[in-house]
Design an enzyme around this catalytic site. Structure first.
Site, PDB file in Angstrom:
ATOM      1  N   PHE A 389      -1.093  -7.405   6.073  1.00  0.00           N
ATOM      2  CA  PHE A 389      -0.215  -6.362   5.482  1.00  0.00           C
ATOM      3  C   PHE A 389       1.251  -6.796   5.383  1.00  0.00           C
ATOM      4  O   PHE A 389       1.637  -7.836   5.853  1.00  0.00           O
ATOM      5  CB  PHE A 389      -0.416  -4.993   6.120  1.00  0.00           C
ATOM      6  CG  PHE A 389      -0.035  -4.811   7.563  1.00  0.00           C
ATOM      7  CD1 PHE A 389       0.576  -5.786   8.311  1.00  0.00           C
ATOM      8  CD2 PHE A 389      -0.292  -3.571   8.168  1.00  0.00           C
ATOM      9  CE1 PHE A 389       0.923  -5.557   9.624  1.00  0.00           C
ATOM     10  CE2 PHE A 389       0.051  -3.341   9.488  1.00  0.00           C
ATOM     11  CZ  PHE A 389       0.664  -4.337  10.214  1.00  0.00           C
ATOM     12  N   GLU A 390       1.999  -5.959   4.687  1.00  0.00           N
ATOM     13  CA  GLU A 390       3.419  -6.229   4.369  1.00  0.00           C
ATOM     14  C   GLU A 390       3.588  -7.573   3.655  1.00  0.00           C
ATOM     15  O   GLU A 390       4.507  -8.334   3.923  1.00  0.00           O
ATOM     16  CB  GLU A 390       4.286  -6.130   5.628  1.00  0.00           C
ATOM     17  CG  GLU A 390       4.207  -4.729   6.221  1.00  0.00           C
ATOM     18  CD  GLU A 390       5.422  -4.304   7.013  1.00  0.00           C
ATOM     19  OE1 GLU A 390       6.505  -4.856   6.782  1.00  0.00           O
ATOM     20  OE2 GLU A 390       5.284  -3.409   7.847  1.00  0.00           O
ATOM     21  N   GLY A 391       2.664  -7.823   2.733  1.00  0.00           N
ATOM     22  CA  GLY A 391       2.655  -9.089   2.003  1.00  0.00           C
ATOM     23  C   GLY A 391       1.713 -10.051   2.694  1.00  0.00           C
ATOM     24  O   GLY A 391       1.966 -10.425   3.835  1.00  0.00           O
TER      25      GLY A 391
END
Lengths: 573, 262
Positions: A389-391
């Site tokens: 997550f978050e890229g």
């Protein structure tokens, strides 16, 4: 060439030493306060947080969240005038690290709220928006969530489909669409929602950020997702069915939502990295405790070198990670800085370091590590999400390399154009000529670094130059096509990560050496040297493989597998 | 109600203690410190009394520079101001001397109530509180579990032995030593921590307290710490051999007359 991003400047061949030396230091009073806050967080966790129950019951008890809210942990990054504590980025991340060392679900919940959920409001909210929402978010009465991802738009965030059409006369947007994988989706009251809005006369659809609240008609959240780990955190779908979002709920300029989202994620990635550092510290504690007490062949396993290698890697990793995270937060606190690449580097390094640490901790624990009766398997399940997550780490590696090259590419493009009109563009060409001469004659140097780090500084200078040379090489070879050469991008990203990590530990240890002397910094110096020795060799290998590689074979094998829908060489036909 | 809370900073409970070569005390440099447990409950009780009846809570702590950490924690939790007596020049382990110094500081203040913990987690003599009350010339009650304010005074519940309690009435001003576990200690909030920096910490030395070096001299009360040591292991294994009947007889005798367990 000057730049306010250390890494971007590095790609262009210059070492902006002033940006990262001396290593940032917190003022004494803030540090004292921070110490007291960390004590409070630890005490609260010891008394109230039961990670086994959080994992098993798939929820964080209300009283725990309420207790943390009363302490003030929901409003750390919110300025005092809106009911928060107005922490510096460094202090915020250090507290967040502590939360990461306690419980993964809790870190994700608080990070979803503060690192990303309310961040757009902090960065771009109007005074009215801030006054309306921040006090509730600071007190924990409301929890915030960041809503970007959609079924068809994960890493490709620009591809979102949610649509907000402005009804000028009625003074609202009509929002339709849905989001998935939204952290805090089931418990938040405030959502930063990204949707396409028709902009200008052409009606071109561009992304905008909107403040949406749970009480708006047409808003609903789906059932809780069942996940591998971070069980106590809430993750749901969000559904927007003709929600009337008042026009004054637009966060930032209309059509500039993508930039807002990226800015928010830049800061979110640092929080994530800090949280991972906390997680690794916990894993080191567990591993050391086990290794010292577990005896095999009449010997504590901590005395076996294969175990020592694992513990060493964890310690070096977290030291390097701390050095990078708090260098970056220190730069942010100093102001006006582009830290998009630096925060991505921290996120990638952190998530891989925590994943390695959890893997090694489980290995050190042996059989019991695999048992549900011990915390290792939960730690493993909780840690895995950080790579996604978050890229994802893949999209971030591509970003690190491409964003690093971008400015230099623009510059080279200018040089190319200037060559067509040399008389009109003398300035650019002179600049370029000087730049080339400088590069050929001398490597960029770091000045006044402590003598004990001479070797490491030399290697950094040498390989910083390698990154710049590799950048020029691939830009002239692939030009725009470089975007598709991901094997190459991956190498450039890894070189960049190692270089930023090297300079971060060098800067940190240099400051320690100057402040405390060599004798008292011996241990940190050994860690620094250990890391740098391994890092420059990795950089050298990656640099060599920019030209000389087996990428075509690797591409062919993968393409074959895809065409064959799997493995096609089973020895039993 | 103006309450003075005496608070000591002691090594963290699970610290690994290393005794100094001369056996006078433990090495302090590698230790982490915390607020003495029962003092912490005393502080919480004081804050609750203040919240219920208004007034002021003043922290009083004696110790080297490091105790300012504990003071700040107390201020962050809601104490209004603090007095710090730096005792680096006259560290003594004698409760009588310590109480004399604390009394000199308290006498400079008007107060209704002095609270301290029942005992400290380092020396554990449980003497300082009661001697302090004598020095101040006020009545005291020890092992206090509950405090109720009454007209003109207080009523307190004391813990006796074997599950027995005693209610005692005291006039004000008076001094109470507080038992651990009588309330739930609050957490310092971030706001409290950040506000603490604005609160006064008054530093007092011997001369400001009107005391001379002879007042704090070690050994003047006859109490001398001669040596500190880790309890020696005295486990001894005895093996009886021979005829089982005789061995059993011997064992029974030992258990009855020596170990006194049967």
């Amino acid at each position: 060439m000057t730049n306010n991003s250390f890494v971007k400047a590095l790609f262009a061949g210059s070492i902006e030493q002033d940006l990262i030396f001396p290593y940032p230091k917190m003022d004494k009073e803030e540090e004292e306060n921070l110490k007291l806050i960390l004590d409070t967080v630890r005490q609260f966790a010891k008394d109230n947080i039961d990670s086994v129950a959080i994992d098993r019951d798939e929820t964080i008890p209300k009283e725990v969240l309420q207790g943390l809210a009363e302490i003030g942990l929901f409003g750390m990054s919110i300025p005092e005038e809106y009911g928060g504590s107005g922490f510096s980025t460094t202090a915020y991340n250090r507290v967040f690290e502590e939360i990461g060392s306690i419980d993964g679900s809790l870190a994700v919940t608080l990070g979803g709220h503060q690192s990303i959920g309310l961040k757009a409001l902090l960065l771009h909210g109007t005074e009215e928006q801030k006054k309306k929402y921040l006090p509730k978010l600071a007190s924990g009465e409301w929890i915030a969530a960041f809503a970007l991802t959609e079924p068809g738009a994960g890493s490709d965030a620009a591809g979102i489909q949610s649509l907000a059409v402005k009804d000028v006369q009625k003074g609202h947007y009509v929002l339709n669409g849905s989001k998935i994988w939204i952290t805090n989706g089931g418990i938040a009251d405030f959502f930063t929602v990204f949707a396409k809005t028709p902009v200008g006369e052409s009606g071109e659809k561009k992304i905008s950020a909107l403040a949406v609240t749970r009480d708006m008609e047409g808003f609903s959240s789906g059932k809780e997702e069942r996940k591998l780990g971070i069980h106590g955190s809430s993750t749901t779908e969000l559904i927007f069915d003709n929600i009337k979002v008042p026009v004054e709920n637009l966060i930032g300029p209309e059509g500039k939502g993508f930039k807002v989202a990226m800015e928010v994620l830049n800061s979110g990635r640092l929080g994530l990295a800090a949280g991972c550092a906390g997680g690794i510290k916990t894993l080191i504690r567990m591993s050391v405790d086990h290794a010292k007490n577990r005896k095999q062949f009449n010997t504590p396993i901590a005395e076996f070198e294969m175990i020592q290698g694992k513990i060493t890697k964890m310690v070096v990793d977290v030291f390097v990670l701390e050095s990078m995270v708090y260098l970056t937060t220190g730069l942010i606190d100093r102001g006006d800085i582009d830290y998009s690449i630096e925060s991505s580097i921290c996120k990638v390094y952190a998530s891989e370091a925590v994943w390695n640490a959890v893997n090694e901790a489980m290995q050190i624990a042996g059989g019991i590590g695999y048992s549900k009766e011990y915390p290792y398997e939960r730690a493993l399940r909780d840690a895995r999400i950080n790579l996604i997550f978050e890229g994802t780490n893949e999209v971030l590696r591509a970003f690190i390399a491409l964003a690093g090259m971008q400015e230099h590419g623009e510059y080279l493009k200018k040089v190319g154009k200037a060559l067509q009109h040399p008389l009109n563009e003398m300035g650019v060409l002179t600049d370029y000529a000087l730049h080339r001469i400088k590069k050929r004659v001398a490597t960029e140097r770091l000045a006044d670094v402590h003598e004990a780090l001479k070797n490491e500084v030399g290697k950094f200078e040498e390989y910083a130059k390698e990154l710049h040379l590799a950048t020029e090489k691939v830009l002239s070879k692939y030009r725009k096509q470089i975007i598709h050469r991901e094997f190459i991008l991956n190498r450039l990203a890894d070189m960049t990560i190692d270089l930023y990590a090297m300079i971060a530990v060098i800067s940190r240890v240099d400051s320690l050496l100057k402040e405390k002397g060599e004798k008292k910094t011996h241990k940190q110096l050994t860690i620094c040297k250990t890391f740098c020795e391994e890092a420059w060799r990795r950089i050298r290998r990656n640099a060599r493989q920019v030209d000389n590689n087996i990428d075509p074979w690797r591409k062919e094998i993968s393409t074959d597998a895809c065409e064959a829908n799997g493995y096609q060489f089973d020895w039993v036909d | 109600m103006k309450i003075i809370v005496c608070m000591k900073q002691v090594p963290v409970k699970d610290s690994l203690l290393k005794i100094t070569d001369d056996g006078s005390w433990v090495h302090e440099t590698d230790l982490n410190y915390e607020i003495n447990e029962s003092d912490h409950y005393a502080l919480e009780e004081a804050l609750r009394l203040k919240e219920a009846h208004s007034g002021e809570v003043v922290l009083l702590s004696m110790g080297p520079e490091r105790v300012r950490e504990a003071i700040k924690q107390g201020l962050a939790k809601g104490a209004d101001r603090a007095i710090h007596i730096d005792n680096s020049s006259f560290t003594t382990q004698d409760p009588f001397v310590n109480a004399r110094v604390l009394a000199a500081a308290i006498k400079r203040e008007e107060f209704d109530l002095v609270l301290s913990g029942l005992q400290t987690d380092d020396y554990g003599s449980a003497q300082t509180g009661v001697i302090l009350a004598e020095n101040l010339g006020v009545p005291s009650a020890t092992i206090v579990m509950e405090i109720q304010k009454q007209n003109g005074g207080i009523k307190v519940k004391r813990e006796l032995e074997s599950g027995w309690f005693q209610w005692v009435e005291l006039p004000l001003p008076s001094l109470l030593t507080i038992q651990s576990g009588i309330n739930q200690i609050r957490y310092a909030t971030i706001k409290g921590i950040m506000m603490a920096k604005k609160k006064e910490i008054k530093a007092l030395g011997l001369s400001e307290l009107g005391l001379s070096e002879s007042d704090v001299e070690e050994g003047q009360t006859g109490l001398v710490f001669s040596k500190i040591y880790v309890p020696e292991k005295t486990k001894k294994t005895e093996i009886f051999e021979g005829d089982p009947r005789e061995v059993a007889q011997k064992l029974a005798d030992k258990l009855k007359n020596e170990a006194k367990v049967i």
